[in-house]
Each structure stands twice: as C-alpha cells, then as structure tokens.
Design an enzyme around this catalytic site. Structure first.
Site, PDB file in Angstrom:
ATOM      1  CE  LYS A  65      -4.061  -2.086   2.276  1.00  0.00           C
ATOM      2  NZ  LYS A  65      -4.988  -1.970   3.438  1.00  0.00           N
ATOM      3  CE1 TYR A  82      -9.470  -2.606   0.319  1.00  0.00           C
ATOM      4  CE2 TYR A  82      -8.498  -0.711  -0.775  1.00  0.00           C
ATOM      5  CZ  TYR A  82      -8.366  -1.864  -0.012  1.00  0.00           C
ATOM      6  OH  TYR A  82      -7.121  -2.274   0.422  1.00  0.00           O
ATOM      7  CG  PHE A 114     -13.220   1.918   7.261  1.00  0.00           C
ATOM      8  CD1 PHE A 114     -12.725   1.401   6.073  1.00  0.00           C
ATOM      9  CD2 PHE A 114     -14.053   1.114   8.035  1.00  0.00           C
ATOM     10  CE1 PHE A 114     -13.039   0.114   5.655  1.00  0.00           C
ATOM     11  CE2 PHE A 114     -14.372  -0.186   7.628  1.00  0.00           C
ATOM     12  CZ  PHE A 114     -13.867  -0.677   6.433  1.00  0.00           C
ATOM     13  NE  ARG A 141      -6.965 -11.847   4.933  1.00  0.00           N
ATOM     14  CZ  ARG A 141      -7.635 -10.682   4.934  1.00  0.00           C
ATOM     15  NH1 ARG A 141      -7.726  -9.954   3.818  1.00  0.00           N
ATOM     16  NH2 ARG A 141      -8.189 -10.235   6.027  1.00  0.00           N
ATOM     17  CB  THR A 191      -7.722  -5.639   9.631  1.00  0.00           C
ATOM     18  OG1 THR A 191      -8.262  -6.739   8.894  1.00  0.00           O
ATOM     19  CG2 THR A 191      -7.972  -4.337   8.894  1.00  0.00           C
ATOM     20  NE  ARG A 248      -2.759  -5.750   7.034  1.00  0.00           N
ATOM     21  CZ  ARG A 248      -3.926  -6.193   6.585  1.00  0.00           C
ATOM     22  NH1 ARG A 248      -4.570  -7.161   7.229  1.00  0.00           N
ATOM     23  NH2 ARG A 248      -4.482  -5.668   5.508  1.00  0.00           N
ATOM     24  CG  ASN A 297      -3.763  -2.246   6.979  1.00  0.00           C
ATOM     25  OD1 ASN A 297      -3.596  -1.820   5.835  1.00  0.00           O
ATOM     26  ND2 ASN A 297      -4.843  -2.914   7.335  1.00  0.00           N
ATOM     27  CG  HIS A 329      -5.442  -5.907  -0.452  1.00  0.00           C
ATOM     28  ND1 HIS A 329      -6.683  -5.813   0.131  1.00  0.00           N
ATOM     29  CD2 HIS A 329      -5.570  -6.787  -1.489  1.00  0.00           C
ATOM     30  CE1 HIS A 329      -7.539  -6.584  -0.547  1.00  0.00           C
ATOM     31  NE2 HIS A 329      -6.889  -7.183  -1.530  1.00  0.00           N
ATOM     32  CD  GLU A 375      -9.097  -8.500  -3.875  1.00  0.00           C
ATOM     33  OE1 GLU A 375      -7.939  -8.865  -3.570  1.00  0.00           O
ATOM     34  OE2 GLU A 375      -9.954  -8.176  -3.035  1.00  0.00           O
TER      35      GLU A 375
HETATM   36  P1  IDP Z   1      -8.264  -6.450   5.347  1.00  0.00           P
HETATM   37  O1  IDP Z   1      -7.382  -5.498   4.575  1.00  0.00           O
HETATM   38  O2  IDP Z   1      -7.535  -7.082   6.495  1.00  0.00           O
HETATM   39  O3  IDP Z   1      -8.953  -7.450   4.458  1.00  0.00           O
HETATM   40  P2  IDP Z   1     -10.833  -5.077   5.514  1.00  0.00           P
HETATM   41  O4  IDP Z   1     -11.800  -5.222   6.621  1.00  0.00           O
HETATM   42  O5  IDP Z   1     -11.165  -5.732   4.200  1.00  0.00           O
HETATM   43  O6  IDP Z   1      -9.405  -5.556   6.038  1.00  0.00           O
HETATM   44  O7  IDP Z   1     -10.622  -3.509   5.284  1.00  0.00           O
HETATM   45  C1  IDP Z   1      -9.932  -3.040   4.141  1.00  0.00           C
HETATM   46  C2  IDP Z   1      -8.969  -1.962   4.571  1.00  0.00           C
HETATM   47  O8  IDP Z   1      -9.720  -0.825   5.043  1.00  0.00           O
HETATM   48  C3  IDP Z   1      -8.056  -2.317   5.740  1.00  0.00           C
HETATM   49  O9  IDP Z   1      -6.911  -3.040   5.356  1.00  0.00           O
HETATM   50  C4  IDP Z   1      -7.700  -0.935   6.272  1.00  0.00           C
HETATM   51  O10 IDP Z   1      -6.702  -0.310   5.469  1.00  0.00           O
HETATM   52  C5  IDP Z   1      -9.021  -0.192   6.108  1.00  0.00           C
HETATM   53  N1  IDP Z   1      -9.846  -0.267   7.324  1.00  0.00           N
HETATM   54  C6  IDP Z   1     -10.631  -1.283   7.718  1.00  0.00           C
HETATM   55  N2  IDP Z   1     -11.262  -1.031   8.878  1.00  0.00           N
HETATM   56  C7  IDP Z   1     -10.862   0.220   9.226  1.00  0.00           C
HETATM   57  C8  IDP Z   1     -11.155   1.060  10.350  1.00  0.00           C
HETATM   58  O11 IDP Z   1     -11.927   0.716  11.247  1.00  0.00           O
HETATM   59  N3  IDP Z   1     -10.531   2.284  10.365  1.00  0.00           N
HETATM   60  C9  IDP Z   1      -9.690   2.696   9.379  1.00  0.00           C
HETATM   61  N4  IDP Z   1      -9.398   1.936   8.314  1.00  0.00           N
HETATM   62  C10 IDP Z   1      -9.954   0.709   8.229  1.00  0.00           C
HETATM   63 MG    MG Z   2     -10.402  -7.241   3.003  1.00  0.00          MG
END
Ligand code: IDP
Ligand code: MG
Length: 137
Positions: free
Chosen positions: A9, A49, A57, A85, A91, A102, A112, A115, A126
């Site tokens: 990212k 997304y 968010f 993963r 996350t 992470r 973070n 992805h 994707e």
């Molecule tokens: P993932 O990347 O672990 O699959 P997802 O729930 O799919 O997590 O969320 C996608 C991305 O959105 C996360 O990697 C993060 O960058 C962002 N994100 C998710 N939840 C939050 C939050 O509560 N606050 C801020 N950013 C968030």
């Molecule tokens: Mg995700």
C-alpha cells in the site's frame, strides 16, 4: 497452483519498505509471478474496495489508497490466499501476531502496509482488476 493478489500500500512505498516486504514474501515461500507499480485513481480505489462503500472508514481508505503509487503483485503458493493473509497478520496491527508484516511494520488499522484477497473467488476478481489477460499469459 493457487494465486492471490497482494498490494504493497502507499504507506509501504512512502516509508521505503518495499524491499523489506518483498523479502518477507519471498522468504515465506511465495513465488512473485507478476508485479507492478500503480497510482490508483479515486475511481479505481472506490471500485476495488466497493464492498466497503458506505462504511465509516471508506472515505479515509480511498484517500489513503490514492495518496501515492502502490505496488500490486500476483503471488503463487499452495493454499496461497490463506497463507498470505497469515503472513500479513490481522487488519489492526495491534491484534496481529508477532512476526507478521502488519504487527512488525504497520502504524495503525488504516495504514496497515499490505492488502491480501480474502477468498479464492475474490483473488480472481482482484487479479483481473489489475492485470489484463495478456499480462497474465
Ligand atoms: P483487510 O485489509 O484485512 O482485508 P478489511 O476489513 O477488508 O481488512 O478492510 C480493508 C482496509 O480498510 C483495511 O486493510 C484498512 O486499510 C481499512 N480499514 C478497515 N477497517 C478500518 C477502520 O476501522 N478504520 C480505518 N481503516 C480501516
Ligand atoms: Mg479485506
């Protein structure tokens, strides 16, 4: 062999961590089969997304993902989706296992570092989002 989509990212690129993350990918036994830098447009970030559209968010996520270029890669390994993963960690980096990307490198839940697709179906979608048929030959 199973494939997944990984993104290094914008925070990873900005903090000069591309090399470190690639080293972790290769050391964990993933084959990098395709890789390129892409600067996402807002439309691309919103489309990629789209499942998160409407969440609190979402705007922050789209802003973040369009800040600077990122690196997109197709990884290959047995059980690749789950393995990547696991290598990334949870996350929220505070909840991620020690030794994951992470936990070790990410600043917070939004920024973070990486992805990874969350299912083989989404991995296909994707990968197709970023790589054309001819690029995947
Ligand atoms: P993932 O990347 O672990 O699959 P997802 O729930 O799919 O997590 O969320 C996608 C991305 O959105 C996360 O990697 C993060 O960058 C962002 N994100 C998710 N939840 C939050 C939050 O509560 N606050 C801020 N950013 C968030
Ligand atoms: Mg995700």
């Amino acid at each position: 062999m199973e494939r997944t989509l990984a993104i290094l990212k914008p925070d990873c690129v900005q903090r000069n961590l591309i090399g470190k993350v690639i080293d972790r990918i290769e050391s964990a036994g993933f084959k990098i089969v395709r890789m390129k830098m892409v600067h996402l447009t807002r439309a691309m970030a919103e489309g990629f997304y789209e499942v998160h559209n409407g969440k609190p968010f979402f705007a922050e996520l789209v802003n973040f993902m369009t800040e600077t270029p990122c690196v997109v890669a197709v990884l290959e390994k047995n059980n690749c989706v789950e393995a990547w993963r696991k290598t990334m960690g949870a996350t929220n980096p505070q909840n991620a296992e020690p030794g994951t990307i992470r936990r070790d490198l990410a600043e917070n839940m939004g920024r973070n570092i990486v992805h990874g697709s969350d299912s083989t179906e989404n991995a296909e979608r994707e990968i197709d989002f970023f790589f054309s048929r001819s690029e995947l030959l």
